[in-house]
Write an enzyme that holds these catalytic residues in place. Structure first.
Site, PDB file in Angstrom:
ATOM      1  N   ASP A  27       0.864  -1.191   0.000  1.00 15.53           N
ATOM      2  CA  ASP A  27       0.000   0.000   0.000  1.00 15.53           C
ATOM      3  C   ASP A  27       0.893   1.231   0.000  1.00 15.53           C
ATOM      4  O   ASP A  27       1.859   1.315   0.756  1.00 15.53           O
ATOM      5  CB  ASP A  27      -0.913  -0.020   1.242  1.00 15.53           C
ATOM      6  CG  ASP A  27      -2.035   1.011   1.150  1.00 15.53           C
ATOM      7  OD1 ASP A  27      -1.722   2.204   0.966  1.00 15.53           O
ATOM      8  OD2 ASP A  27      -3.202   0.623   1.262  1.00 15.53           O
ATOM      9  N   ILE A  28       0.581   2.168  -0.877  1.00 17.62           N
ATOM     10  CA  ILE A  28       1.418   3.346  -1.063  1.00 17.62           C
ATOM     11  C   ILE A  28       1.275   4.349   0.097  1.00 17.62           C
ATOM     12  O   ILE A  28       2.120   5.225   0.285  1.00 17.62           O
ATOM     13  CB  ILE A  28       1.106   4.015  -2.436  1.00 17.62           C
ATOM     14  CG1 ILE A  28       2.276   4.825  -2.948  1.00 17.62           C
ATOM     15  CG2 ILE A  28      -0.157   4.827  -2.391  1.00 17.62           C
ATOM     16  CD1 ILE A  28       3.423   4.003  -3.436  1.00 17.62           C
TER      17      ILE A  28
ATOM     18  N   GLN B 150     -12.270   3.570  -1.046  1.00 14.34           N
ATOM     19  CA  GLN B 150     -11.545   4.472  -1.959  1.00 14.34           C
ATOM     20  C   GLN B 150     -11.405   3.891  -3.354  1.00 14.34           C
ATOM     21  O   GLN B 150     -11.611   4.590  -4.340  1.00 14.34           O
ATOM     22  CB  GLN B 150     -10.137   4.750  -1.422  1.00 14.34           C
ATOM     23  CG  GLN B 150     -10.089   5.663  -0.205  1.00 14.34           C
ATOM     24  CD  GLN B 150      -8.655   5.785   0.294  1.00 14.34           C
ATOM     25  OE1 GLN B 150      -7.706   5.850  -0.491  1.00 14.34           O
ATOM     26  NE2 GLN B 150      -8.492   5.796   1.604  1.00 14.34           N
TER      27      GLN B 150
ATOM     28  N   HIS C  93     -10.162  -5.684  -2.420  1.00 24.72           N
ATOM     29  CA  HIS C  93      -8.806  -5.909  -1.902  1.00 24.72           C
ATOM     30  C   HIS C  93      -8.845  -6.170  -0.406  1.00 24.72           C
ATOM     31  O   HIS C  93      -9.718  -5.686   0.299  1.00 24.72           O
ATOM     32  CB  HIS C  93      -7.875  -4.726  -2.207  1.00 24.72           C
ATOM     33  CG  HIS C  93      -8.432  -3.396  -1.807  1.00 24.72           C
ATOM     34  ND1 HIS C  93      -9.350  -2.716  -2.562  1.00 24.72           N
ATOM     35  CD2 HIS C  93      -8.198  -2.615  -0.724  1.00 24.72           C
ATOM     36  CE1 HIS C  93      -9.659  -1.573  -1.978  1.00 24.72           C
ATOM     37  NE2 HIS C  93      -8.983  -1.488  -0.852  1.00 24.72           N
TER      38      HIS C  93
ATOM     39  N   HIS D 236      -6.542  -5.687   3.001  1.00 34.57           N
ATOM     40  CA  HIS D 236      -5.388  -5.030   3.624  1.00 34.57           C
ATOM     41  C   HIS D 236      -4.745  -6.004   4.615  1.00 34.57           C
ATOM     42  O   HIS D 236      -5.452  -6.572   5.468  1.00 34.57           O
ATOM     43  CB  HIS D 236      -5.818  -3.804   4.439  1.00 34.57           C
ATOM     44  CG  HIS D 236      -6.368  -2.654   3.653  1.00 34.57           C
ATOM     45  ND1 HIS D 236      -5.621  -1.535   3.356  1.00 34.57           N
ATOM     46  CD2 HIS D 236      -7.590  -2.428   3.125  1.00 34.57           C
ATOM     47  CE1 HIS D 236      -6.365  -0.668   2.678  1.00 34.57           C
ATOM     48  NE2 HIS D 236      -7.576  -1.185   2.524  1.00 34.57           N
TER      49      HIS D 236
END
Ligand code: AMP
Length: 131
Positions: A29-30, A88, A93, A95
């Site tokens: 994750d960025i 978002q 997905h 996490h």
């Protein structure tokens, strides 16, 4: 239009890749809550996690387990926590977040600012122990 995660999977947008198989893809994750915060996504473009078929949901969780094991092997932490939000990015997905305490999973916490070199090093460490 392809989602940002589909563009990452296709290699059109760069990412710090951890692992992939024929159906799933994992990358850092960025905007990480912790070093090693990783996303696991299906290559199938589907928005809502719980719209995945039972078979794909089970396979994704098993792939995420392999990724979480690698994250735990590479990043000092007590456990790897798992969360699904999807508020978002409209591409399902999971996490995976290395945690030491409950509050490490609070998504409104400030995100870490890591350099490109730091992201590269973390991805290298996790992917090198992925089995
Ligand atoms: P959510 O959809 O609420 O689960 O959050 C989407 C997550 O995707 C956030 O934690 C973002 O930091 C992450 N994200 C968005 N764009 C990228 C990207 N290009 N590379 C890596 N992570 C991203």
């Amino acid at each position: 239009m392809a989602t940002i995660f589909s563009k990452i999977i296709a290699g059109d947008i760069p990412c710090y890749k951890i692992a992939e198989n024929d159906k799933f893809f994992a990358f850092l994750d960025i905007n990480p809550l912790a070093k090693g915060h990783t996303l696991v996504v299906p290559k199938q473009e589907i928005d809502y996690f719980f719209d995945l078929s039972n078979e794909d949901l089970a396979a994704m969780q098993i792939f995420a387990k392999r990724v979480a094991t690698a994250v735990k092997g590479a990043i000092p932490c007590k456990k790897v926590g798992q969360a699904v939000l999807g508020l978002q990015v409209p591409h399902a997905h999971i996490h995976l977040i290395p945690i030491k305490k409950e509050s490490d999973m609070i998504f409104s916490n400030p995100k870490l600012k890591l350099t490109d070199a730091e992201f590269c090093e973390i991805a290298k460490e996790i992917s090198s122990v992925f089995k």
